[in-house]
Design an enzyme around this catalytic site. Sequence first.
Site, PDB file in Angstrom:
ATOM      1  N   GLU A 245      -5.800  -1.001  -7.760  1.00  0.00           N
ATOM      2  CA  GLU A 245      -4.935   0.032  -8.321  1.00  0.00           C
ATOM      3  C   GLU A 245      -3.795  -0.679  -9.060  1.00  0.00           C
ATOM      4  OE1 GLU A 245      -5.104   3.915  -5.490  1.00  0.00           O
ATOM      5  OE2 GLU A 245      -4.067   2.218  -4.598  1.00  0.00           O
TER       6      GLU A 245
ATOM      7  N   HIS B  61      -2.610  -3.185  -6.236  1.00  0.00           N
ATOM      8  CA  HIS B  61      -3.032  -2.883  -4.869  1.00  0.00           C
ATOM      9  C   HIS B  61      -4.524  -3.153  -4.705  1.00  0.00           C
ATOM     10  CE1 HIS B  61      -3.618   0.249  -1.451  1.00  0.00           C
ATOM     11  NE2 HIS B  61      -3.318  -0.935  -0.959  1.00  0.00           N
TER      12      HIS B  61
ATOM     13  N   SER C   3       0.822  -1.207   0.000  1.00  0.00           N
ATOM     14  CA  SER C   3       0.000   0.000   0.000  1.00  0.00           C
ATOM     15  C   SER C   3       0.854   1.254   0.000  1.00  0.00           C
ATOM     16  CB  SER C   3      -0.933   0.006   1.208  1.00  0.00           C
ATOM     17  OG  SER C   3      -0.183  -0.161   2.382  1.00  0.00           O
TER      18      SER C   3
ATOM     19  N   ASN D 109      -4.728   5.790  -0.945  1.00  0.00           N
ATOM     20  CA  ASN D 109      -4.140   6.183   0.345  1.00  0.00           C
ATOM     21  C   ASN D 109      -3.668   7.635   0.354  1.00  0.00           C
ATOM     22  OD1 ASN D 109      -4.684   3.944   1.873  1.00  0.00           O
ATOM     23  ND2 ASN D 109      -2.869   2.848   1.187  1.00  0.00           N
TER      24      ASN D 109
HETATM   25  N1  3HC Z   1     -16.337 -12.828   1.831  1.00  0.00           N
HETATM   26  C1  3HC Z   1     -17.636 -13.034   1.577  1.00  0.00           C
HETATM   27  N2  3HC Z   1     -18.624 -12.322   2.169  1.00  0.00           N
HETATM   28  C2  3HC Z   1     -18.250 -11.369   3.053  1.00  0.00           C
HETATM   29  C3  3HC Z   1     -16.903 -11.105   3.376  1.00  0.00           C
HETATM   30  C4  3HC Z   1     -15.924 -11.884   2.713  1.00  0.00           C
HETATM   31  N3  3HC Z   1     -14.611 -11.722   2.926  1.00  0.00           N
HETATM   32  N4  3HC Z   1     -16.839 -10.096   4.284  1.00  0.00           N
HETATM   33  C5  3HC Z   1     -18.122  -9.733   4.530  1.00  0.00           C
HETATM   34  N5  3HC Z   1     -18.956 -10.510   3.806  1.00  0.00           N
HETATM   35  C6  3HC Z   1     -20.413 -10.454   3.782  1.00  0.00           C
HETATM   36  C7  3HC Z   1     -20.977 -10.374   5.163  1.00  0.00           C
HETATM   37  O1  3HC Z   1     -21.007 -11.625   5.772  1.00  0.00           O
HETATM   38  C8  3HC Z   1     -22.351  -9.807   4.899  1.00  0.00           C
HETATM   39  O2  3HC Z   1     -23.211 -10.853   4.504  1.00  0.00           O
HETATM   40  P1  3HC Z   1     -24.731 -10.872   5.018  1.00  0.00           P
HETATM   41  O3  3HC Z   1     -25.375  -9.690   4.349  1.00  0.00           O
HETATM   42  O4  3HC Z   1     -25.235 -12.178   4.528  1.00  0.00           O
HETATM   43  O5  3HC Z   1     -24.667 -10.774   6.507  1.00  0.00           O
HETATM   44  C9  3HC Z   1     -22.134  -8.897   3.700  1.00  0.00           C
HETATM   45  O6  3HC Z   1     -20.853  -9.271   3.126  1.00  0.00           O
HETATM   46  C10 3HC Z   1     -22.079  -7.445   4.065  1.00  0.00           C
HETATM   47  O7  3HC Z   1     -21.186  -7.271   5.126  1.00  0.00           O
HETATM   48  P2  3HC Z   1     -21.575  -6.568   6.489  1.00  0.00           P
HETATM   49  O8  3HC Z   1     -23.047  -6.734   6.774  1.00  0.00           O
HETATM   50  O9  3HC Z   1     -20.593  -7.000   7.526  1.00  0.00           O
HETATM   51  O10 3HC Z   1     -21.310  -5.031   6.317  1.00  0.00           O
HETATM   52  P3  3HC Z   1     -21.376  -4.023   5.129  1.00  0.00           P
HETATM   53  O11 3HC Z   1     -22.642  -4.108   4.365  1.00  0.00           O
HETATM   54  O12 3HC Z   1     -20.984  -2.745   5.761  1.00  0.00           O
HETATM   55  O13 3HC Z   1     -20.225  -4.425   4.121  1.00  0.00           O
HETATM   56  C11 3HC Z   1     -17.941  -3.833   3.796  1.00  0.00           C
HETATM   57  C12 3HC Z   1     -18.937  -4.667   4.554  1.00  0.00           C
HETATM   58  C13 3HC Z   1     -17.938  -4.245   2.323  1.00  0.00           C
HETATM   59  C14 3HC Z   1     -16.590  -4.155   4.388  1.00  0.00           C
HETATM   60  C15 3HC Z   1     -18.310  -2.318   3.882  1.00  0.00           C
HETATM   61  O14 3HC Z   1     -18.500  -1.954   5.204  1.00  0.00           O
HETATM   62  C16 3HC Z   1     -17.258  -1.432   3.306  1.00  0.00           C
HETATM   63  O15 3HC Z   1     -17.196  -1.233   2.100  1.00  0.00           O
HETATM   64  N6  3HC Z   1     -16.416  -0.838   4.187  1.00  0.00           N
HETATM   65  C17 3HC Z   1     -15.313  -0.015   3.786  1.00  0.00           C
HETATM   66  C18 3HC Z   1     -14.126  -0.897   3.538  1.00  0.00           C
HETATM   67  C19 3HC Z   1     -12.973  -0.138   3.015  1.00  0.00           C
HETATM   68  O16 3HC Z   1     -12.966   1.073   2.917  1.00  0.00           O
HETATM   69  N7  3HC Z   1     -11.914  -0.889   2.673  1.00  0.00           N
HETATM   70  C20 3HC Z   1     -10.710  -0.325   2.177  1.00  0.00           C
HETATM   71  C21 3HC Z   1      -9.794  -0.158   3.311  1.00  0.00           C
HETATM   72  S1  3HC Z   1      -8.334   0.648   2.798  1.00  0.00           S
HETATM   73  C22 3HC Z   1      -7.356  -0.601   2.219  1.00  0.00           C
HETATM   74  O17 3HC Z   1      -7.690  -1.763   2.232  1.00  0.00           O
HETATM   75  C23 3HC Z   1      -6.081  -0.178   1.636  1.00  0.00           C
HETATM   76  C24 3HC Z   1      -4.922  -0.435   2.530  1.00  0.00           C
HETATM   77  O18 3HC Z   1      -3.797  -0.084   1.810  1.00  0.00           O
HETATM   78  C25 3HC Z   1      -4.929   0.322   3.820  1.00  0.00           C
END
Ligand code: 3HC
Length: 292
Positions: free
Chosen positions: A151, A139, A118, A189
Amino acid sequence: MTIKKVGVLGCGLMGSGIAQVSATAGYDVTVLEQEQPFLDKGFAGIEKSLAKFAEKGNLKEPVETVRGRLKGTTSAQALADCDIVIEAIIENIEEKKKTFSALDAIVKKDAIFASNTSSISITEVAAATKRPDRFVGLHFFNPVPLMKLVEVVRTIATSDQAFETAYEFGKSLGKVPVRTSDKTGFIVNRLLVPYLLDAIRAYEEGVGSIPDIDNAMKLGCGYPMGPFTLLDFVGLDTTYYITHVMFDEFKERRFASPPLLKRMVMAGWYGRKTGKGFYDYTDPNNPVPNKF
Ligand code: 3HC
């Protein structure tokens, strides 16, 4: 060139996710780890995630078919005939250089090397190999199976052919690839980190409580998670590390770690993974905000 076989270095959260989406897209995937228990843990996570997709009818093939394309190994030799090798090991430049330099002698010459880093310089890691022209950044975002973005990062040494192959590969995984260059933090980022650090500063200055700032950004801007929930999700240790690399590159205050972030990392409060961060996860379904 055509990509058929994918190698993944590391079977942690990111590596297992990359392996999963590659196998789901039809590629044969070999994941390299140092020890078998790391593979077992990563593959258990993949099973769980694939089962979720299947349960919702979002998997085109049976779980076993996808699972059948995935192999784990502790021997680098197993990656010799890969067409692309994607690294998702620890964020440590020396480790990455050492790993790629060793693989360079093993993996076929025309294969593409990619790093999921990252914030570490792709150019510097690529320079540890004899194939900097076939070296890119790929990424991915956490959780990899759900997040649509990848990315695709080019350095000044990356060839057009390798870059376009990596871009098309990203697309073939069902992701939306964006083109970017090897400037620390890339696109996401570069914009996300100052925002997250500003949220901590706003809290330190008494602008709002942790849940109020989270709710404000969730409900006022339509973000899926507020900044503190996201910080805990990404990991405070990871964020702290990224701030160092970014501050070192740009020397701008907006990339500098606020004192509270540093204190939390020193105390071992890394967020969700340690059960404690801006929230307490003793009951993971009901996180309770901490007070500082
Ligand atoms: N595989 C399959 N299904 C999954 C899963 C996975 N790995 N993780 C979650 N799910 C499922 C859940 O079980 C849930 O299923 P359900 O509806 O049957 O209960 C469904 O996906 C939705 O999940 P949640 O109900 O827990 O919550 P959300 O609707 O909020 O979705 C999320 C989860 C997609 C993580 C959403 O909250 C999101 O987009 N969050 C922001 C994440 C983000 O910004 N990530 C980037 C971080 S920065 C990065 O990674 C870069 C690094 O360099 C720092």
